[in-house]
Design a protein around this motif. Sequence first.
Motif, PDB file in Angstrom:
ATOM      1  N   SER A   6      -3.834  -2.403   4.527  1.00 59.37           N
ATOM      2  CA  SER A   6      -2.597  -3.134   4.286  1.00 59.37           C
ATOM      3  C   SER A   6      -2.034  -2.710   2.936  1.00 59.37           C
ATOM      4  O   SER A   6      -2.746  -2.160   2.096  1.00 59.37           O
ATOM      5  CB  SER A   6      -2.856  -4.641   4.295  1.00 59.37           C
ATOM      6  OG  SER A   6      -1.637  -5.342   4.174  1.00 59.37           O
ATOM      7  N   HIS A   7      -0.750  -2.981   2.754  1.00 64.26           N
ATOM      8  CA  HIS A   7      -0.069  -2.647   1.502  1.00 64.26           C
ATOM      9  C   HIS A   7       1.016  -3.698   1.311  1.00 64.26           C
ATOM     10  O   HIS A   7       1.775  -3.976   2.237  1.00 64.26           O
ATOM     11  CB  HIS A   7       0.543  -1.250   1.614  1.00 64.26           C
ATOM     12  CG  HIS A   7       1.039  -0.699   0.322  1.00 64.26           C
ATOM     13  ND1 HIS A   7       1.890   0.378   0.271  1.00 64.26           N
ATOM     14  CD2 HIS A   7       0.822  -1.045  -0.968  1.00 64.26           C
ATOM     15  CE1 HIS A   7       2.162   0.671  -0.983  1.00 64.26           C
ATOM     16  NE2 HIS A   7       1.524  -0.180  -1.755  1.00 64.26           N
ATOM     17  N   ARG A  41      -2.634  -2.319  -2.442  1.00 65.51           N
ATOM     18  CA  ARG A  41      -3.288  -1.909  -1.196  1.00 65.51           C
ATOM     19  C   ARG A  41      -4.598  -2.654  -0.979  1.00 65.51           C
ATOM     20  O   ARG A  41      -5.269  -3.054  -1.928  1.00 65.51           O
ATOM     21  CB  ARG A  41      -3.562  -0.411  -1.215  1.00 65.51           C
ATOM     22  CG  ARG A  41      -2.294   0.409  -1.286  1.00 65.51           C
ATOM     23  CD  ARG A  41      -2.584   1.904  -1.313  1.00 65.51           C
ATOM     24  NE  ARG A  41      -1.360   2.657  -1.481  1.00 65.51           N
ATOM     25  CZ  ARG A  41      -0.523   2.985  -0.498  1.00 65.51           C
ATOM     26  NH1 ARG A  41      -0.804   2.641   0.737  1.00 65.51           N
ATOM     27  NH2 ARG A  41       0.573   3.662  -0.744  1.00 65.51           N
ATOM     28  N   PRO A  93       1.724  -3.313   6.604  1.00 68.77           N
ATOM     29  CA  PRO A  93       2.377  -3.541   5.322  1.00 68.77           C
ATOM     30  C   PRO A  93       3.169  -4.848   5.312  1.00 68.77           C
ATOM     31  O   PRO A  93       3.601  -5.338   6.361  1.00 68.77           O
ATOM     32  CB  PRO A  93       3.333  -2.359   5.184  1.00 68.77           C
ATOM     33  CG  PRO A  93       3.319  -1.647   6.473  1.00 68.77           C
ATOM     34  CD  PRO A  93       2.382  -2.323   7.399  1.00 68.77           C
TER      35      PRO A  93
END
Length: 107
Positions: A6-7, A41, A93
Amino acid sequence: MITLSSHVLDTTKGTPAANMALCLTTPDGKQITASTDNDGRCKNWGDIEFTPGIYCIRFEAGEYLKAEHGKSFYPFVDIHFEMQEDGGHYHVPLLVSPFGYSSYRGS
Protein backbone atom coordinates in the motif's frame (compact mmCIF):
# COMPACT_ATOMS: atom_id res chain seq x y z
CA MET A 1 1.95 -16.35 -4.85
CA ILE A 2 -0.15 -13.41 -3.66
CA THR A 3 1.53 -10.28 -2.26
CA LEU A 4 0.20 -6.96 -0.95
CA SER A 5 1.51 -3.42 -0.61
CA SER A 6 0.00 0.00 0.00
CA HIS A 7 1.01 3.63 -0.43
CA VAL A 8 -0.63 6.68 1.14
CA LEU A 9 -0.25 10.15 -0.35
CA ASP A 10 -1.37 13.34 1.33
CA THR A 11 -2.86 15.23 -1.62
CA THR A 12 -3.09 18.51 0.30
CA LYS A 13 0.64 18.60 0.99
CA GLY A 14 1.64 16.68 -2.12
CA THR A 15 3.80 14.35 -0.05
CA PRO A 16 3.73 10.77 1.27
CA ALA A 17 1.75 10.21 4.47
CA ALA A 18 4.42 8.89 6.82
CA ASN A 19 3.62 6.96 10.00
CA MET A 20 -0.08 6.42 9.31
CA ALA A 21 -1.44 3.44 11.24
CA LEU A 22 -3.04 0.64 9.20
CA CYS A 23 -4.97 -2.47 10.14
CA LEU A 24 -5.37 -5.33 7.66
CA THR A 25 -8.29 -7.72 8.22
CA THR A 26 -7.97 -11.10 6.50
CA PRO A 27 -10.83 -13.28 5.20
CA ASP A 28 -10.74 -15.35 8.40
CA GLY A 29 -10.96 -12.23 10.61
CA LYS A 30 -7.30 -12.04 11.66
CA GLN A 31 -6.12 -8.44 12.15
CA ILE A 32 -2.58 -7.29 11.44
CA THR A 33 -1.42 -3.82 12.44
CA ALA A 34 1.21 -1.93 10.50
CA SER A 35 2.12 1.63 9.59
CA THR A 36 3.43 3.52 6.61
CA ASP A 37 7.15 4.22 6.38
CA ASN A 38 8.73 7.63 5.70
CA ASP A 39 7.77 7.28 2.02
CA GLY A 40 4.11 6.53 2.90
CA ARG A 41 4.50 2.86 1.90
CA CYS A 42 3.56 -0.34 3.69
CA LYS A 43 4.47 -3.85 2.59
CA ASN A 44 5.35 -5.47 5.91
CA TRP A 45 2.38 -7.57 7.03
CA GLY A 46 4.34 -9.93 9.23
CA ASP A 47 4.53 -13.61 8.36
CA ILE A 48 1.07 -13.87 6.78
CA GLU A 49 0.63 -16.10 3.75
CA PHE A 50 -2.03 -14.46 1.60
CA THR A 51 -4.85 -16.65 0.33
CA PRO A 52 -7.72 -15.78 -2.00
CA GLY A 53 -10.57 -13.90 -0.37
CA ILE A 54 -11.92 -10.55 0.71
CA TYR A 55 -9.59 -8.32 2.72
CA CYS A 56 -9.91 -4.86 4.27
CA ILE A 57 -7.28 -2.26 5.03
CA ARG A 58 -8.32 0.32 7.61
CA PHE A 59 -6.30 3.49 7.21
CA GLU A 60 -6.32 5.55 10.43
CA ALA A 61 -6.56 8.75 8.41
CA GLY A 62 -8.15 10.92 11.11
CA GLU A 63 -5.21 10.79 13.48
CA TYR A 64 -2.76 11.55 10.69
CA LEU A 65 -4.84 14.35 9.11
CA LYS A 66 -5.56 16.07 12.42
CA ALA A 67 -1.84 16.03 13.25
CA GLU A 68 -0.86 17.37 9.82
CA HIS A 69 -3.79 19.69 8.99
CA GLY A 70 -5.65 20.27 12.27
CA LYS A 71 -8.88 18.65 11.03
CA SER A 72 -10.36 15.66 9.26
CA PHE A 73 -13.83 14.69 8.14
CA TYR A 74 -12.87 11.00 8.06
CA PRO A 75 -11.82 9.22 11.27
CA PHE A 76 -10.67 6.28 9.15
CA VAL A 77 -10.92 4.92 5.61
CA ASP A 78 -11.79 1.25 5.05
CA ILE A 79 -10.96 -0.23 1.67
CA HIS A 80 -12.35 -3.69 0.99
CA PHE A 81 -10.91 -5.68 -1.91
CA GLU A 82 -10.78 -9.22 -3.20
CA MET A 83 -7.58 -11.12 -3.86
CA GLN A 84 -7.71 -14.03 -6.28
CA GLU A 85 -5.45 -17.06 -6.60
CA ASP A 86 -3.94 -15.84 -9.87
CA GLY A 87 -3.93 -12.15 -8.86
CA GLY A 88 -0.19 -11.89 -8.21
CA HIS A 89 0.75 -8.62 -6.56
CA TYR A 90 -1.94 -6.33 -5.15
CA HIS A 91 -1.17 -2.68 -4.51
CA VAL A 92 -3.82 -0.60 -2.71
CA PRO A 93 -2.96 3.12 -2.74
CA LEU A 94 -4.86 5.78 -0.83
CA LEU A 95 -4.91 9.44 -1.86
CA VAL A 96 -6.18 11.42 1.12
CA SER A 97 -6.89 14.96 2.27
CA PRO A 98 -8.91 16.30 5.23
CA PHE A 99 -12.13 16.24 3.18
CA GLY A 100 -11.68 13.63 0.47
CA TYR A 101 -10.02 10.39 -0.55
CA SER A 102 -9.73 8.00 -3.46
CA SER A 103 -8.18 4.64 -4.19
CA TYR A 104 -7.61 2.25 -7.07
CA ARG A 105 -5.79 -1.01 -7.77
CA GLY A 106 -2.21 0.01 -8.41
CA SER A 107 0.74 -1.99 -9.61
